[in-house]
Design a protein around this motif. Structure first.
Motif, mmCIF file in Angstrom:
data_model
loop_
_atom_site.group_PDB
_atom_site.id
_atom_site.type_symbol
_atom_site.label_atom_id
_atom_site.label_comp_id
_atom_site.label_asym_id
_atom_site.label_seq_id
_atom_site.Cartn_x
_atom_site.Cartn_y
_atom_site.Cartn_z
ATOM 1 N N GLU A 1 -3.822 38.026 -33.250
ATOM 2 C CA GLU A 1 -2.885 38.555 -33.979
ATOM 3 C C GLU A 1 -3.355 39.335 -34.988
ATOM 4 O OE1 GLU A 1 0.553 38.759 -34.116
ATOM 5 O OE2 GLU A 1 0.612 38.256 -31.963
ATOM 6 N N ASN B 1 4.458 36.044 -35.859
ATOM 7 C CA ASN B 1 3.042 36.126 -35.219
ATOM 8 C C ASN B 1 2.656 35.044 -34.564
ATOM 9 O OD1 ASN B 1 3.251 37.784 -38.044
ATOM 10 N ND2 ASN B 1 1.882 38.798 -36.551
ATOM 11 N N ARG C 1 4.633 34.973 -31.137
ATOM 12 C CA ARG C 1 4.002 35.814 -30.247
ATOM 13 C C ARG C 1 2.404 35.460 -29.645
ATOM 14 N NH1 ARG C 1 3.608 42.035 -32.049
ATOM 15 N NH2 ARG C 1 2.016 40.986 -33.697
ATOM 16 N N PHE C 2 1.917 34.889 -30.776
ATOM 17 C CA PHE C 2 0.435 34.202 -30.442
ATOM 18 C C PHE C 2 0.695 33.018 -29.118
ATOM 19 C CE2 PHE C 2 -3.452 31.687 -30.964
ATOM 20 C CZ PHE C 2 -4.308 32.641 -31.108
ATOM 21 N N SER D 1 1.542 35.014 -26.007
ATOM 22 C CA SER D 1 0.155 35.842 -25.456
ATOM 23 C C SER D 1 -0.747 34.583 -24.840
ATOM 24 C CB SER D 1 -0.649 36.361 -26.535
ATOM 25 O OG SER D 1 -0.011 37.424 -27.309
ATOM 26 N N ARG E 1 -6.561 38.058 -39.457
ATOM 27 C CA ARG E 1 -6.828 38.289 -37.930
ATOM 28 C C ARG E 1 -6.923 36.818 -37.433
ATOM 29 N NH1 ARG E 1 -8.279 42.197 -34.391
ATOM 30 N NH2 ARG E 1 -6.363 42.942 -35.232
ATOM 31 N N LYS F 1 -0.845 40.259 -26.754
ATOM 32 C CA LYS F 1 -1.827 40.887 -27.601
ATOM 33 C C LYS F 1 -3.307 40.472 -27.204
ATOM 34 C CE LYS F 1 -1.725 42.459 -32.624
ATOM 35 N NZ LYS F 1 -1.667 43.784 -32.004
ATOM 36 N N THR G 1 1.919 46.586 -37.905
ATOM 37 C CA THR G 1 1.337 45.804 -39.002
ATOM 38 C C THR G 1 0.103 46.720 -39.941
ATOM 39 O OG1 THR G 1 2.017 43.482 -38.014
ATOM 40 C CG2 THR G 1 0.307 43.661 -39.866
#
Length: 363
Positions: free
Chosen positions: A79, A98, A101-102, A105, A144, A202, A309
């Protein structure tokens, strides 16, 4: 109470942090992705023990067996989000998005799902201990989070062991060019993602697959590559690492629709909301490369911009392809692009009200 709910973080502060004067020199012009903070967060996972061994520790090399699954089968996700300096600490922008979304993924890559609150706590702890690495002015601390398979096994199956980690990098502008707008190359040979693939995840493999096309863009003097769809090779999807928007002469916006081949960007989602707050019509619809070229020539298309981002909101001025190039508007930024960028950045940096409660404070 589950193991995850009772997970405690061990703190091992860096015994030799970068001295303040050296850190200040690094933060004066950090560039992007090359200056790193003193610490990192790690959490381990195994099928037997679940999430465990959570640590805040000095940033350093990660020991890995040469048979670690990620090196052979690429089970890896990541991420990207930013921390901004405030008078009383730091803020993050929509970190829960985030975290979610993580999770998505992870599901696509057959990896364990990290609980949302654990993701947030890991990020908060790193930002809190390394807040001195947030640059002044327009800089930020790029966070990150990432996770990879580290089972020692040569066989095509989901790993039974993983390492989740969070590192931080002090950053300035993403693009090196001082130009008002970037140039893009439309790749007609390579595609980024296909239906049923990992385009909405991602994962590192998506970016690895974009590098040859990006190198092609660089050879043609462009800052970024634009990918077309993998089926018809005509519909604009996204840039190498950013979503894209188009601004028309009636003031409306359009952006390619999500559908499994495009990354659901947090910045993309935020801009759609901010535009609609302002009464701007936003369409999520397919837009062909041929129509892009025609609309730029007729004046129907006034502006285009990339967003993400890292890049925030970046105007697109020139589009190149094997058959030639064309300008968008005056080849620079436009009023609508700047309006939306300002609206976004002012919320991110707490200079404007936050009606959607996007700001997450770290103390």
């Amino acid at each position: 109470m589950s193991k995850t709910q009772s997970l405690k973080f061990a703190h091992h502060p860096n015994p030799a942090p970068v001295p303040a004067d050296k850190r200040a020199a690094l933060l004066a012009n950090p560039g992007f992705g090359r200056v790193f903070s003193d610490h990192m967060v790690t959490i381990r996972y195994s099928d037997a023990d679940g999430w465990h061994d959570a640590r805040v520790e000095p940033r350093g090399p990660i020991s890995m067996d040469p048979a670690a699954a990620v090196l052979h089968y690429a089970q890896e996700i990541f991420e990207g989000l930013k921390a901004y300096k405030t008078a009383d600490g730091a803020t993050l922008f929509r970190p829960r998005e985030n975290a979610r979304r993580f999770q998505q993924s992870a599901e696509r890559l057959a990896m364990p799902v990290l609980p949302e609150e654990l993701f947030l706590e890991a990020v908060d702890r790193l930002v809190s201990i390394d807040r001195a690495w947030i640059p002044d002015g327009d800089g930020s601390l790029y966070i990150r989070p990432f996770m990879f398979a580290n089972e020692i096994f040569l066989g095509v199956k989901p790993s039974s062991n993983y390492l989740f980690a969070v590192i931080a990098s002090s950053v300035g502008s993403y693009f090196k060019s001082a130009a008002d707008a970037v140039s893009v190359w439309v790749s007609q040979e390579y595609t980024r993602a296909a239906p049923g693939g990992t385009g909405a995840a991602k994962c590192g493999g998506n970016y690895a697959a974009s590098l040859l096309a990006q190198a092609e863009a660089t050879r043609h003097g462009c800052d970024q590559v634009v990918f077309l769809d993998a089926v018809e090779r005509k519909w604009i999807e996204e840039l190498g690492g950013m979503n894209v928007f188009f601004v028309f002469n009636d003031g409306s916006l359009s952006t390619p629709p999500l559908g499994g081949t495009i990354l659901p960007g947090v910045t993309r989602s935020s801009l759609i909301t901010l535009a609609r707050d302002k009464g701007i019509a936003v369409r999520e619809e397919r837009y062909s490369y041929d129509q892009w070229r025609a609309d730029a020539g007729s004046g129907r298309l006034r502006e285009a911009f990339a967003c993400g981002t890292a890049a925030v909101v970046t105007p697109i001025g020139t589009v190149r392809a094997p058959e030639g190039e064309f300008k968008i508007g005056n080849g620079g930024s436009g009023a609508r692009t700047e309006e939306l960028k300002s609206a976004l950045v002012d919320i991110q940096r707490c200079r404007a009200p936050d009606p959607h409660h996007w700001i997450h404070k770290v103390f």
